[in-house]
Design an enzyme around this catalytic site. Structure first.
Site, PDB file in Angstrom:
ATOM      1  N   GLU A 138      58.945  33.254  58.241  1.00 42.94           N
ATOM      2  CA  GLU A 138      59.347  34.328  57.305  1.00 42.94           C
ATOM      3  C   GLU A 138      59.918  33.826  55.974  1.00 42.94           C
ATOM      4  O   GLU A 138      60.987  34.262  55.541  1.00 42.94           O
ATOM      5  CB  GLU A 138      60.350  35.261  58.006  1.00 42.94           C
ATOM      6  N   GLU A 245      53.543  37.513  68.020  1.00 44.70           N
ATOM      7  CA  GLU A 245      54.647  38.378  68.481  1.00 44.70           C
ATOM      8  C   GLU A 245      54.173  39.820  68.644  1.00 44.70           C
ATOM      9  O   GLU A 245      54.883  40.759  68.281  1.00 44.70           O
ATOM     10  CB  GLU A 245      55.822  38.324  67.484  1.00 44.70           C
TER      11      GLU A 245
END
Ligand code: HAH
Length: 335
Positions: A138, A245
């Site tokens: 991220e 995910e």
């Protein structure tokens, strides 16, 4: 599901054996409560939290591998692969990392040294077992013109913190596959930023082998066309892709309703169709996808029951709260 009573439940991972790995995020509780489900249907695990920086090195130089070792042992006992998540991230990283003993901000060189120590120690411990690591998580902004998310890593080291992380990781375990991982990865604006970042790494010869699409999706977003466009874009970099995910929330992100004790019939119908479409699309790209990991395994436990609305139950998986296959499971294995 009564219609399926008496029908053998095929193993998810065996159905997908020649296509891609099927993974699940786990923790010390779920490797017990979901043990047989995990062992039967998944051939890969990721630690949901226990290999994050704060989990592995809560205090400087004091590594704590107790939890992560137990998860790694579970994978070995069940013949499962393991992904590592995650080495360099702005969240779940202790404050000490960025401060010296006087509480002052560390220098670039000090932080690079800490980054190197952490990556090296974590990766060498699981060398030969963890085949793939989310090295940086991220690092890109969601909105606005800036490419790099504002974090302590960026502030103190500068933009090259990302390539340094990959270089340290490659030196620590030259056999490990090294991934950049991010969310909102199908949003066209963020997609282009992730693409630019990874492209620049590849062009500089940085050791990076894959892009992780987190896949925190819901019943409508992202659209299938957006998912396809993102896959095409990232695949054009010549790297491997993984869904790292995956979960399909029954709520839109802005929907804060808290009245449901079970999903509505309409939610389940739409989720079934959505999973069927997502897996059909992933199978189209099976040459680039090497694994699909869910951020959990069954509806009895999901981080989404605390995010973005605290304490609100969600039902994002292919297996229900009793670990029984949902209709979506049967669609995903029928092709
Ligand atoms: C992920 N962030 C993280 O990679 C994972 O480590 C964590 O356990 C859960 C989700 C996703 C994310 C998001 O969906 C929304 C806002 C910020 C981050």
């Amino acid at each position: 599901m009564s219609a399926k009573l008496g029908v053998e439940i095929p193993s998810f991972q065996k159905v997908y054996e020649t296509i891609f790995d099927i993974g699940a995020a786990v923790n010390l509780r779920t490797i017990n409560t979901q043990q047989s489900l995990l062992a039967n249907h998944f051939n890969s695990i990721t630690a949901e939290n226990d290999m994050k920086f704060e989990g592995l090195q809560p205090e400087e130089g004091k590594y704590d591998f107790e939890k992560s070792d137990k998860l790694a042992a579970f994978a070995r006992e069940h013949g499962m692969k393991m992904r590592g998540h995650t080495l360099v991230w702005h969240n779940q990283t202790p404050e000490w990392v960025f401060q010296d003993s006087q509480g002052e901000r560390v220098t670039r060189d000090q932080l690079l040294q800490r980054m190197k120590d952490h990556i090296t120690t974590a990766m060498q411990r699981y060398k030969g077992q963890i085949y793939c690591w989310d090295v940086v998580n991220e690092a890109v902004t969601d909105e606005g013109p800036e490419l790099y998310r504002k974090t302590n890593w960026l502030d103190i080291i500068g933009e090259d913190y990302i390539e340094k992380a990959f270089e340290f990781a490659h030196a620590a375990d030259p056999d490990a596959l090294l991934f950049y991982n991010d969310y909102n990865e199908c949003n066209s604006g963020k997609r282009e930023k992730i693409y630019q970042l990874v492209k620049s790494l590849v062009e500089k010869g940085v050791p990076i082998h894959g892009v992780g699409l987190q896949g925190h999706w819901n019943l409508t977003n992202p659209g299938l066309d957006e998912i396809r466009a993102a896959i095409e874009r990232y695949a054009s970099l010549g790297l491997k892709l993984q869904l790292t995910e995956l979960d399909v929330s029954v709520f839109e992100f802005e929907d804060k309703r808290t009245d449901l004790t079970e999903p509505t019939g309409e939610m389940i119908e739409r989720q079934t169709e959505r999973y069927q479409q997502i897996f059909a699309l992933l199978r189209e790209y099976q040459d680039v996808f090497t694994a699909v990991t869910f951020w959990g395994a069954a509806d009895d436990y999901t981080w989404l029951s605390d995010f973005p609305v605290r304490g609100r139950k969600n039902w994002p998986f292919l297996f229900d709260e009793n670990h029984q296959p949902k209709e979506a499971f049967w669609k995903v294995i029928s092709f």
